[in-house]
Scaffold this motif. Structure first.
Motif, PDB file in Angstrom:
ATOM      1  N   UNK A   1       0.866  -1.186   0.000  1.00 49.58           N
ATOM      2  CA  UNK A   1       0.000   0.000   0.000  1.00 49.58           C
ATOM      3  C   UNK A   1       0.897   1.229   0.000  1.00 49.58           C
ATOM      4  N   UNK A   2       0.748   2.067  -1.041  1.00 49.66           N
ATOM      5  CA  UNK A   2       1.638   3.202  -1.217  1.00 49.66           C
ATOM      6  C   UNK A   2       1.073   4.522  -0.706  1.00 49.66           C
ATOM      7  N   UNK A   3      -0.007   4.462   0.076  1.00 50.27           N
ATOM      8  CA  UNK A   3      -0.558   5.684   0.660  1.00 50.27           C
ATOM      9  C   UNK A   3       0.504   6.394   1.494  1.00 50.27           C
ATOM     10  N   UNK A   4       0.474   7.741   1.462  1.00 44.76           N
ATOM     11  CA  UNK A   4       1.417   8.498   2.277  1.00 44.76           C
ATOM     12  C   UNK A   4       1.310   8.101   3.745  1.00 44.76           C
ATOM     13  N   UNK A   5       0.080   7.939   4.225  1.00 47.85           N
ATOM     14  CA  UNK A   5      -0.153   7.422   5.583  1.00 47.85           C
ATOM     15  C   UNK A   5      -1.359   6.503   5.521  1.00 47.85           C
ATOM     16  N   UNK A   6      -1.158   5.239   5.807  1.00 45.49           N
ATOM     17  CA  UNK A   6      -2.242   4.262   5.698  1.00 45.49           C
ATOM     18  C   UNK A   6      -3.058   4.178   6.987  1.00 45.49           C
ATOM     19  N   UNK A   7      -2.460   4.551   8.110  1.00 41.95           N
ATOM     20  CA  UNK A   7      -3.058   4.234   9.411  1.00 41.95           C
ATOM     21  C   UNK A   7      -3.791   5.395  10.069  1.00 41.95           C
ATOM     22  N   UNK A   8      -4.079   6.481   9.340  1.00 44.92           N
ATOM     23  CA  UNK A   8      -4.544   7.682  10.034  1.00 44.92           C
ATOM     24  C   UNK A   8      -6.035   7.677  10.377  1.00 44.92           C
ATOM     25  N   UNK A   9      -6.846   6.800   9.773  1.00 44.43           N
ATOM     26  CA  UNK A   9      -8.287   6.806  10.036  1.00 44.43           C
ATOM     27  C   UNK A   9      -8.709   5.513  10.739  1.00 44.43           C
TER      28      UNK A   9
END
Length: 515
Positions: free
Chosen positions: A283-291
């Protein structure tokens, strides 16, 4: 139907191009992706020719040797000839390139070659460079596309197919004699679930590498069996070295941070898993864990439908322990816990909300669950001094070893806030030696629980700081010992899970030998 040929330079993942490819197919048009050179890393001045005016994205390896990201060797004359022949066979109405700052000079060289060999075919640039500098880009290409292009590329293909003028389509920019046409931006897609999945159909694509061309190559990522995807767009942060702030500004007042539903992500992964031999998800999201709410919906769906190990980016937070346990339950095997700098002063310059205490707690949570992590460090920053480097080294030594590390040279992306504050200057020999010395210590800090003693021993020898090249023999030895230690731990973990048996070993060896 219109025919588009996209060229992806040194990038088999090509997420943006693959989304546009799906949009064109959905609209009834024909598309091809030509992967021109595979992603790899190389050492400058050896196989990698640094183009005039090029500022490559560089890192420093475990032996203290700098390397260039993405590029392991140059595009040969034979490969340029293959590119031309392939394009002539495809007869595209439009040729598109994604152009980002580190590879801009290579994109210029490829564009000039195409225009010389196929002068009647227009070339369109997309990506951060034409978004930021459309006028400059139009010095090389025929059309510059700013921002997100899903709607734009379909309208462009429809206009070509119908023989209509396309100069009024949103996001597009053109040269008009001595002036420029810069059309307004379309609003960014507000419902990402409405967009098609990235195109993982290999038919009609080409890979040009090693003076050869492969038709319809099975490419999902630059690593076989791996699949890269993104669950959202935008970032919760606005680091001064990143393009995020600029993109948020040009799209204001529209929200730039958006996310697909967990169900949509699972539908994509289910489809690609059914059609390919997947082993791992990135997963290349800048931040995957923020929600948190999103994660709590995603985890049970991923466990039930996908069940593959994966990696993603995480950031420390007060509820980090709960989040990382959720992700571990879903299949997380490793993660990135980026530091960039341990210096409060430099992090203020970077506009990063770095909290050492939260970072150390997050690292402890990760390792306590048997997960691995790596951290990113940015150095070779003209604004850094010895105290800043010492702060970074101190933080790295406090992290639970062993862990992986990426030591990166500061890349000043044109148009970012940081590039306006720090001028791109050539470091003098004394400052370069200082950074060489500390980057070596950063690597050693990541290796062993006794790294603090090893680093202290090396710092007690003043000559090493004056001549960091003398550290190289020790760096070679320590990296080998560290690698052996990590392999031993991985084998031990496999043994604990019961996976270390003849079937596993046989499959692993056969995969490595490609039997």
């Amino acid at each position: 139907m219109a025919v588009f040929a996209f060229i992806s330079l040194y990038d088999q993942s090509a997420y943006g191009i693959k989304i546009l490819s799906s949009c064109l197919k959905q609209a009834g048009h024909k598309r091809h992706i030509i992967f021109l050179k595979a992603y790899a890393t190389g050492k400058p001045t050896e196989r990698v020719r640094v183009y005039e005016g090029e500022t490559p994205w560089q890192g420093v390896g475990p032996h203290g040797t700098p390397f260039v990201y993405a590029v392991s060797n140059d595009i040969t004359d034979t490969e340029k000839k293959i590119l031309t022949e392939t394009l002539r066979t495809l007869k595209p109405d439009m040729i598109g390139l994604t152009v980002n700052s580190p590879l801009k000079q290579r994109a210029i060289a490829v564009t000039e070659h195409i225009k010389a060999e196929l002068p009647g075919v227009p070339v369109i640039w997309g990506g951060f460079e034409p978004t930021l500098h459309p006028e400059d880009s139009l010095g090389y290409c025929d059309i510059a596309c700013r921002g997100e292009a899903e709607r734009t590329v379909v309208e462009l293909a429809d206009a070509i197919d119908a023989g209509r003028d396309y100069r009024s389509i949103g996001n597009l920019c053109f040269k008009n004699g001595g002036s420029y046409i810069k059309n307004d931006l379309y609003p960014p897609a507000d419902v990402l679930d409405a967009l098609p999945f990235q195109d993982f159909d290999h038919s009609g694509n080409f890979l040009i590498e090693g003076d050869k061309v492969v038709e319809s190559p099975t490419i999902l990522s630059h690593i076989e069996g791996f699949y890269n995807t993104i669950s959202g767009r935008g970032c919760v942060y606005q680091c001064s070295y990143c393009c995020e702030r600029y993109l948020k500004e040009i799209y204001s007042p529209h929200p730039f941070l958006r996310r697909r539903s967990p169900e949509d992500v699972i539908r994509e992964l289910t489809e690609v898993k059914e059609k390919n031999d997947l082993k791992y998800i990135i997963f290349q999201d800048e931040v995957f864990s923020h929600q948190m709410e999103w994660l709590e919906k995603f985890v049970p769906l991923y466990k039930e439908k996908i069940g593959l190990p994966f990696t993603c980016y995480v950031v420390p937070s007060t509820d980090f322990d709960y989040k990382i346990r959720l992700l571990k339950d879903a299949g997380l095997s490793s993660t990135c816990l980026a530091i960039q700098s341990g210096s409060k002063r430099i992090n203020r310059l970077y506009k990063r909300s770095f909290n050492e205490g939260l970072t150390l707690k997050a690292a402890a949570s990760i390792t306590s669950l048997g997960l691995s992590f790596y951290t990113d460090v940015i150095t070779y920053n003209p604004a850094e001094d010895v105290d800043d480097l010492e702060d970074t080294l101190s933080t790295l030594l406090k992290l639970p070893q062993p862990y992986d590390i990426c030591v990166n040279k500061l890349y000043l992306m044109p148009g970012t806030e940081l590039s306006e504050k720090i001028k791109r200057i050539q470091l003098d020999k004394a400052k370069t030696r200082l950074f060489d010395y500390y980057s070596s210590l950063f690597w050693i800090a990541s290796y062993f629980r006794c790294s603090r003693k090893i680093v202290a021993g090396m710092k007690s020898i003043p000559l090493l700081r004056k001549r960091p090249a003398l550290l190289k023999p020790a760096l070679h030895v320590l990296s080998v010992v560290s690698c052996m230690s990590k392999v031993t731990k991985k084998v031990h973990r496999l043994k604990e899970t019961g996976r270390l048996n003849f079937t596993f070993i046989n499959a692993y060896v056969r995969a490595k030998l490609k039997v």
